[in-house]
Design a protein around this motif. Structure first.
Motif, PDB file in Angstrom:
ATOM      1  N   VAL A 229      28.250  34.106  45.962  1.00 59.66           N
ATOM      2  CA  VAL A 229      26.900  33.984  46.295  1.00 59.66           C
ATOM      3  C   VAL A 229      25.906  35.240  45.775  1.00 59.66           C
ATOM      4  CG1 VAL A 229      27.392  32.946  48.649  1.00 59.66           C
ATOM      5  CG2 VAL A 229      27.417  35.575  48.371  1.00 59.66           C
ATOM      6  N   VAL A 230      26.555  35.949  44.980  1.00 55.69           N
ATOM      7  CA  VAL A 230      25.831  37.080  44.034  1.00 55.69           C
ATOM      8  C   VAL A 230      25.084  36.270  43.023  1.00 55.69           C
ATOM      9  CG1 VAL A 230      25.756  39.184  42.896  1.00 55.69           C
ATOM     10  CG2 VAL A 230      27.197  38.718  45.115  1.00 55.69           C
ATOM     11  N   HIS A 231      23.735  36.517  42.902  1.00 52.41           N
ATOM     12  CA  HIS A 231      23.101  35.897  41.763  1.00 52.41           C
ATOM     13  C   HIS A 231      22.084  36.954  41.241  1.00 52.41           C
ATOM     14  CE1 HIS A 231      24.373  32.047  42.916  1.00 52.41           C
ATOM     15  NE2 HIS A 231      24.226  32.408  44.039  1.00 52.41           N
TER      16      HIS A 231
ATOM     17  N   ALA B   3      27.118  42.368  36.321  1.00 55.88           N
ATOM     18  CA  ALA B   3      26.834  43.676  36.923  1.00 55.88           C
ATOM     19  C   ALA B   3      26.749  43.532  38.357  1.00 55.88           C
ATOM     20  CB  ALA B   3      25.457  44.323  36.403  1.00 55.88           C
ATOM     21  N   GLY B   4      26.089  42.517  38.966  1.00 55.52           N
ATOM     22  CA  GLY B   4      25.968  42.347  40.376  1.00 55.52           C
ATOM     23  C   GLY B   4      27.194  42.148  40.973  1.00 55.52           C
TER      24      GLY B   4
ATOM     25  N   TYR C 229      29.199  44.481  43.907  1.00 56.66           N
ATOM     26  CA  TYR C 229      29.423  43.935  45.148  1.00 56.66           C
ATOM     27  C   TYR C 229      30.986  44.269  45.395  1.00 56.66           C
ATOM     28  CZ  TYR C 229      30.679  40.184  48.530  1.00 56.66           C
ATOM     29  OH  TYR C 229      31.161  39.786  49.817  1.00 56.66           O
ATOM     30  N   ALA C 230      31.652  44.044  44.304  1.00 62.24           N
ATOM     31  CA  ALA C 230      33.002  44.720  44.684  1.00 62.24           C
ATOM     32  C   ALA C 230      33.252  46.081  44.831  1.00 62.24           C
ATOM     33  CB  ALA C 230      34.109  44.162  43.301  1.00 62.24           C
ATOM     34  N   GLN C 231      32.566  46.893  44.090  1.00 64.40           N
ATOM     35  CA  GLN C 231      32.556  48.488  44.439  1.00 64.40           C
ATOM     36  C   GLN C 231      32.117  48.659  45.815  1.00 64.40           C
ATOM     37  OE1 GLN C 231      30.198  49.807  41.179  1.00 64.40           O
ATOM     38  NE2 GLN C 231      31.702  48.866  39.564  1.00 64.40           N
TER      39      GLN C 231
ATOM     40  N   TRP D 176      34.795  34.105  39.058  1.00 66.66           N
ATOM     41  CA  TRP D 176      34.739  35.426  38.738  1.00 66.66           C
ATOM     42  C   TRP D 176      35.750  36.226  38.998  1.00 66.66           C
ATOM     43  CZ3 TRP D 176      30.438  35.982  35.711  1.00 66.66           C
ATOM     44  CH2 TRP D 176      29.321  35.140  35.999  1.00 66.66           C
ATOM     45  N   TYR D 177      36.733  35.651  39.255  1.00 65.64           N
ATOM     46  CA  TYR D 177      38.080  36.140  39.775  1.00 65.64           C
ATOM     47  C   TYR D 177      38.685  37.602  38.963  1.00 65.64           C
ATOM     48  CZ  TYR D 177      40.324  33.140  36.277  1.00 65.64           C
ATOM     49  OH  TYR D 177      40.835  32.683  35.125  1.00 65.64           O
ATOM     50  N   ASP D 178      38.070  37.446  37.484  1.00 67.15           N
ATOM     51  CA  ASP D 178      38.689  38.673  36.554  1.00 67.15           C
ATOM     52  C   ASP D 178      37.892  39.722  36.958  1.00 67.15           C
ATOM     53  OD1 ASP D 178      36.551  37.009  35.559  1.00 67.15           O
ATOM     54  OD2 ASP D 178      36.485  38.392  33.820  1.00 67.15           O
ATOM     55  N   LEU D 179      36.759  39.922  37.538  1.00 65.69           N
ATOM     56  CA  LEU D 179      35.880  40.871  37.647  1.00 65.69           C
ATOM     57  C   LEU D 179      36.328  41.794  38.951  1.00 65.69           C
ATOM     58  CD1 LEU D 179      32.137  39.471  36.605  1.00 65.69           C
ATOM     59  CD2 LEU D 179      33.917  40.862  35.117  1.00 65.69           C
ATOM     60  N   ILE D 180      36.625  40.699  40.137  1.00 69.33           N
ATOM     61  CA  ILE D 180      37.059  41.347  41.344  1.00 69.33           C
ATOM     62  C   ILE D 180      38.362  41.950  41.139  1.00 69.33           C
ATOM     63  CG2 ILE D 180      37.496  40.390  43.424  1.00 69.33           C
ATOM     64  CD1 ILE D 180      34.649  40.454  43.105  1.00 69.33           C
ATOM     65  N   ALA D 181      39.174  41.258  40.516  1.00 72.40           N
ATOM     66  CA  ALA D 181      40.658  41.784  40.351  1.00 72.40           C
ATOM     67  C   ALA D 181      40.397  43.172  39.508  1.00 72.40           C
ATOM     68  CB  ALA D 181      41.417  40.973  39.465  1.00 72.40           C
ATOM     69  N   GLU D 182      39.703  43.264  38.568  1.00 72.31           N
ATOM     70  CA  GLU D 182      39.477  44.598  38.190  1.00 72.31           C
ATOM     71  C   GLU D 182      39.046  45.640  38.650  1.00 72.31           C
ATOM     72  OE1 GLU D 182      37.100  43.814  34.393  1.00 72.31           O
ATOM     73  OE2 GLU D 182      38.339  42.225  33.692  1.00 72.31           O
ATOM     74  N   GLU D 183      38.054  45.186  39.299  1.00 71.75           N
ATOM     75  CA  GLU D 183      37.255  46.403  40.277  1.00 71.75           C
ATOM     76  C   GLU D 183      38.256  46.766  41.259  1.00 71.75           C
ATOM     77  OE1 GLU D 183      34.586  47.924  40.032  1.00 71.75           O
ATOM     78  OE2 GLU D 183      33.985  46.790  38.000  1.00 71.75           O
TER      79      GLU D 183
END
Length: 407
Positions: free
Chosen positions: A195-197, A203-204, A208-210, A239-246
């Motif tokens: 839901v992040v747009h 970057a968003g 959000y993960a941070q 976007w699972y790769d971004l969440i996993a990395e963060e």
């Protein structure tokens, strides 16, 4: 509703799932939804390895398929649990042997709370999300009166998004309420980055993960967590790769267990998630080959009413239509998997409930009524829910197994 191909006895009742060994091009009533065995096996291993490489658990979103045989394969591959969207879905999964359930939704309504209580009494490890003090109060009163404790996750939301606490202050206030509420145990945080747009979604989503990580640390520092191993969970199928990395790079290990929840990966698709996967691979070239599409719907050419047009017996009741289905291959009825005929230049121009209109390229004369066309779908969630039976097929299009869904 798309039909299945179970046998019907002389009294009109189902006699059960057909045996394996049938040929999709000759022995199966079409249209039919199928999963190809080889891509499925690849995807199960690929995503489990991805999660483990990022020091995370995997809790695939089961609402995508609602197919117990796929749940079993995901758990056998190493999944930590299964995510669901509703309490009836949780009940169906538990009945098929899934013991750890993550409800990625608010638990509201006493009838749904009663289902949750029954699951807990039966031995389920059930997590639910909460985003308001009012809901926490309702849950606390119900589960305290029932003599049970409910594992709760505070949901982190975004302005203009879906559910979830909009501010860090709201998150902390709710967590304090849960920690003091009889019948509730605070077990971590939950969010959904889809839901992040904005102009810069990458970057968003990282921000959000941070934010989720910062909130987790705040709740832990105040001593509000009520379990030994709390979880922090997010991640859809794009976007699972971004969440996993963060989550990995935040150093949460030992304090919070990261849990990823993609669901569509198991069969992938030929539309929005194929495009999303291209984004993942562009950001992470070290991943090499990504997921492979495994879900297809087979249907027959029904009519050739005028030059340049074919009508296929496939419609919105049979396949997802977020994007028009993509013609992948064509076969003669009764032919072999090696006898692939062309679909170059074929264009889906219209869909009705049970008809698809194909615009054919100029000079297309090879097509016949009865030809079988394989279609790729966009968004597997909206294809699975149209079927009560899914066929697993091998590379020769022989049916290996037929699986029931639980929608």
């Amino acid at each position: 509703m798309a039909h299945d191909s179970a046998r019907i006895d002389s009294r009109g009742g189902h006699k059960g799932t057909l045996e394996s060994g049938r040929n999709l091009l000759a022995d199966v009533s079409l249209p039919a939804a199928i999963i190809k065995q080889s891509p499925l096996a690849h995807n199960l291993v690929w995503m489990q390895h991805f999660a483990e490489h990022h020091q995370a658990h995997l809790a695939p979103h089961g609402k995508t398929t609602m197919t117990p045989e796929l749940f079993r394969r995901q758990l056998e591959a190493g999944a930590w649990g299964i995510t669901l969207a509703t309490l009836p879905q949780c009940r169906a999964a538990f009945a098929e042997g899934v013991e750890r359930l993550l409800l990625a939704n608010q638990l509201v309504g006493r009838a749904n709370m009663a289902i949750a209580a029954d699951l807990i009494r039966a031995g389920a490890e059930l997590y639910v999300t909460v985003d308001s003090v009012e809901n926490a109060t309702q849950l606390g009163e119900f589960f305290s009166a029932a003599g049970l404790e409910l594992l709760t996750l505070v949901e982190i939301g975004v302005d203009g998004g879906r559910t979830g606490c909009r501010s860090d202050e709201d998150t902390l206030t709710l967590a304090r309420k849960i920690a003091k509420q009889p019948g509730l145990v605070l077990a971590g945080l939950e969010g959904y980055e889809g839901v992040v747009h904005g102009d810069d979604p990458i970057a968003g989503i990282r921000a959000y993960a941070q934010r989720m990580v910062a909130n987790a640390e705040a709740l832990a520092s105040e001593g509000l967590i009520g379990v030994e191993q709390p979880i922090i969970t997010a991640s859809g199928s794009a976007w699972y790769d971004l969440i996993a990395e963060e989550f990995r790079d935040a150093g949460l290990q030992g304090h919070f267990a990261p849990v990823l929840r993609p669901g569509c990966y198991v069969v992938h698709d030929h539309g929005i998630y194929r495009e999303a996967q291209q984004g993942v691979l562009s950001r992470r070239p070290d991943l090499h080959e990504g997921l492979r599409p495994a879900l297809e719907v087979y249907a027959q050419v029904q009519s050739l009413p005028e030059p340049g047009m074919a009508i296929v017996a496939l419609g919105k009741r049979d396949i997802g239509y977020d994007l028009p289905p993509e013609a992948l291959a064509r076969y003669r009825e009764g032919g072999s998997s090696d006898g692939v005929l062309g679909v170059d230049g074929w264009k889906v121009v219209k869909q009705m409930d049970q008809h698809t209109f194909i615009e054919l390229p100029t000079g297309e004369h090879d097509i016949q009524v009865g030809d079988i066309v394989a279609f790729g779908a966009s968004h597997p969630c909206m294809t699975f829910d149209k079927w009560r039976q899914i066929h697993l097929v091998d590379d020769q299009l022989q049916v290996v197994e037929s699986w029931e869904t639980r929608f």
